[in-house]
Design an enzyme around this catalytic site. Structure first.
Site, PDB file in Angstrom:
ATOM      1  N   TYR A 106       4.254 -16.273  27.947  1.00  0.00           N
ATOM      2  CA  TYR A 106       5.222 -16.943  27.072  1.00  0.00           C
ATOM      3  C   TYR A 106       6.639 -16.810  27.648  1.00  0.00           C
ATOM      4  CZ  TYR A 106       7.695 -18.320  22.827  1.00  0.00           C
ATOM      5  OH  TYR A 106       8.516 -18.963  21.928  1.00  0.00           O
ATOM      6  N   LYS A 122       9.089 -19.905  29.008  1.00  0.00           N
ATOM      7  CA  LYS A 122      10.398 -20.245  28.439  1.00  0.00           C
ATOM      8  C   LYS A 122      11.513 -20.120  29.484  1.00  0.00           C
ATOM      9  CE  LYS A 122       8.911 -21.435  24.412  1.00  0.00           C
ATOM     10  NZ  LYS A 122       9.048 -22.824  23.952  1.00  0.00           N
TER      11      LYS A 122
HETATM   12  N1  LIG Z   1       9.234 -18.946  15.860  1.00  0.00           N
HETATM   13  C1  LIG Z   1       9.966 -18.295  16.730  1.00  0.00           C
HETATM   14  O1  LIG Z   1      10.379 -17.142  16.512  1.00  0.00           O
HETATM   15  C2  LIG Z   1      10.361 -18.954  18.025  1.00  0.00           C
HETATM   16  C3  LIG Z   1      11.326 -18.308  18.809  1.00  0.00           C
HETATM   17  C4  LIG Z   1      11.708 -18.880  20.000  1.00  0.00           C
HETATM   18  C5  LIG Z   1      11.160 -20.097  20.384  1.00  0.00           C
HETATM   19  N2  LIG Z   1      10.215 -20.702  19.623  1.00  0.00           N
HETATM   20  C6  LIG Z   1       9.675 -21.969  20.112  1.00  0.00           C
HETATM   21  O2  LIG Z   1       9.888 -22.981  19.148  1.00  0.00           O
HETATM   22  C7  LIG Z   1       8.896 -23.990  19.284  1.00  0.00           C
HETATM   23  C8  LIG Z   1       8.274 -24.238  17.922  1.00  0.00           C
HETATM   24  O3  LIG Z   1       7.645 -23.034  17.499  1.00  0.00           O
HETATM   25  P1  LIG Z   1       7.303 -22.722  15.986  1.00  0.00           P
HETATM   26  O4  LIG Z   1       7.666 -21.302  15.764  1.00  0.00           O
HETATM   27  O5  LIG Z   1       7.838 -23.796  15.137  1.00  0.00           O
HETATM   28  O6  LIG Z   1       5.699 -22.769  16.105  1.00  0.00           O
HETATM   29  P2  LIG Z   1       4.604 -23.400  15.129  1.00  0.00           P
HETATM   30  O7  LIG Z   1       3.305 -22.828  15.594  1.00  0.00           O
HETATM   31  O8  LIG Z   1       5.011 -23.223  13.745  1.00  0.00           O
HETATM   32  O9  LIG Z   1       4.674 -24.943  15.517  1.00  0.00           O
HETATM   33  C9  LIG Z   1       4.292 -25.397  16.798  1.00  0.00           C
HETATM   34  C10 LIG Z   1       3.761 -26.812  16.702  1.00  0.00           C
HETATM   35  O10 LIG Z   1       3.364 -27.217  18.017  1.00  0.00           O
HETATM   36  C11 LIG Z   1       2.138 -27.932  17.896  1.00  0.00           C
HETATM   37  N3  LIG Z   1       1.411 -27.872  19.164  1.00  0.00           N
HETATM   38  C12 LIG Z   1       0.931 -26.772  19.793  1.00  0.00           C
HETATM   39  N4  LIG Z   1       0.299 -27.129  20.915  1.00  0.00           N
HETATM   40  C13 LIG Z   1       0.397 -28.474  21.015  1.00  0.00           C
HETATM   41  C14 LIG Z   1      -0.054 -29.425  21.950  1.00  0.00           C
HETATM   42  N5  LIG Z   1      -0.775 -29.068  23.046  1.00  0.00           N
HETATM   43  N6  LIG Z   1       0.236 -30.723  21.759  1.00  0.00           N
HETATM   44  C15 LIG Z   1       0.917 -31.104  20.648  1.00  0.00           C
HETATM   45  N7  LIG Z   1       1.372 -30.263  19.714  1.00  0.00           N
HETATM   46  C16 LIG Z   1       1.098 -28.958  19.896  1.00  0.00           C
HETATM   47  C17 LIG Z   1       1.387 -27.214  16.764  1.00  0.00           C
HETATM   48  O11 LIG Z   1       0.343 -28.018  16.225  1.00  0.00           O
HETATM   49  C18 LIG Z   1       2.511 -26.948  15.802  1.00  0.00           C
HETATM   50  O12 LIG Z   1       2.691 -28.025  14.903  1.00  0.00           O
HETATM   51  C19 LIG Z   1       7.887 -23.462  20.312  1.00  0.00           C
HETATM   52  O13 LIG Z   1       8.158 -24.048  21.565  1.00  0.00           O
HETATM   53  C20 LIG Z   1       8.173 -21.989  20.338  1.00  0.00           C
HETATM   54  O14 LIG Z   1       7.828 -21.401  21.563  1.00  0.00           O
HETATM   55  C21 LIG Z   1       9.804 -20.163  18.446  1.00  0.00           C
END
Ligand SMILES: NC(=O)c1ccc[n+]([C@@H]2O[C@H](COP(=O)([O-])OP(=O)(O)OC[C@H]3O[C@@H](n4cnc5c(N)ncnc54)[C@H](O)[C@@H]3O)[C@@H](O)[C@H]2O)c1
Length: 258
Positions: free
Chosen positions: A151, A155
């Site tokens: 991960y 990123k």
């Molecule tokens: N939540 C956190 O603390 C956090 C922190 C830093 C970065 N992020 C990043 O933010 C972004 C969103 O994360 P989140 O926390 O909302 O996660 P989440 O799991 O709530 O949502 C992620 C979404 O991506 C979709 N997805 C996953 N694989 C896919 C694919 N192959 N094709 C199409 N859709 C796909 C899922 O169905 C889901 O709707 C991600 O890139 C994550 O790495 C999250």
């Protein structure tokens, strides 16, 4: 500066968490929002509640699926103004145990998916310019809270991709930027962290709470909009101060000083 309306916006990962908050915010501004996700079920309430939003199934890690989804946007709207790359997953293995398949899955979705969607979006944006906002992470600058080495590497890759794509696409008037969320309360976190771990995480956040998906969406809206007209290749940390902390419980800093 007034926020433009009537834009054509695509949000990958738009069915849940950060992507969903972004989709809802753009839809509330009067934009047409394509929710691109592999989870049709989760997208249903959003599309029902937000006028102007539409769901298209996509697997961002598969080129044919990405091309089909963007061809559908071209068919329905003939152009694209904004792409938010929010689809992402994490794995949770120690390096010693990390399976090749887990590494490939995380890198394929988080990094290759960002590249494939940006490539497809840029073709649709080219005549008039546009804006791509990648959801990276503070993990791309330090290490992940809940994910693993795959991960963090993905990123870091997204931030490198953001810089380089920004350089190449500037000639077409396309800006490419990133938001680096800190710990953000979404289904990804609720799936992976215990309540005890969640309480411990918040104690390291100087601003004293979990980031909410809406906090990220508002930075995305800024980067996508005219207020950021001269921003490209750059990133904004939306992390409650995590990047300027020393990693210990925030209150311990004061307890140890006069
Ligand atoms: N939540 C956190 O603390 C956090 C922190 C830093 C970065 N992020 C990043 O933010 C972004 C969103 O994360 P989140 O926390 O909302 O996660 P989440 O799991 O709530 O949502 C992620 C979404 O991506 C979709 N997805 C996953 N694989 C896919 C694919 N192959 N094709 C199409 N859709 C796909 C899922 O169905 C889901 O709707 C991600 O890139 C994550 O790495 C999250």
């Amino acid at each position: 500066m007034a926020t433009p309306t009537g834009r054509i916006v695509a949000v990958t990962g738009g069915a849940n968490g950060i992507g969903s908050a972004c989709a809802r915010l753009f839809a509330s501004r009067g934009d047409t929002v394509y929710v691109l996700d592999r989870d049709a079920e989760a997208a249903r309430p959003l599309v029902a509640q937000c006028a102007g939003s539409r769901f298209i199934a996509i697997d961002v890690s598969v080129k044919a699926s990405v091309e089909a989804a963007f061809a559908e946007i071209a068919r329905q709207s003939q152009r694209l103004d904004v792409l938010v790359n929010s689809a992402g997953v994490e794995s949770r293995a120690l390096l010693a145990n990390l399976e090749e398949e887990a590494w490939d899955r995380v890198l394929d979705i988080n990094l290759k998916g960002t590249m494939l969607c940006t490539q497809a979006a840029a073709r649709l944006m080219k005549p008039g310019g546009g804006s791509v906002v990648n959801i990276a992470s503070v993990a791309g600058k330090r290490i992940s809270y809940s994910g693993d080495v795959a991960y963090t590497a993905s990123k870091g890759g997204v931030l490198g991709f953001t810089r380089h794509a920004a350089f190449e696409l500037a000639v077409d008037g396309i800006r490419v930027t990133a938001v680096c969320p800190g710990p953000t309360l979404t289904p990804m976190i609720l799936r992976n962290l215990s309540q005890q771990r969640m309480d411990a995480v918040v104690e390291t956040v100087p601003l004293g709470r979990w980031v909410q998906p809406e906090d990220i969406a508002s930075a995305v809206e800024f980067l996508a909009g005219p207020g950021a007209a001269m921003c490209t290749g750059t990133s904004i940390d939306v992390d409650g101060g995590v990047m300027v902390s020393n990693g210990s419980r925030y209150q311990d800093y004061f307890a140890a000083r006069t």
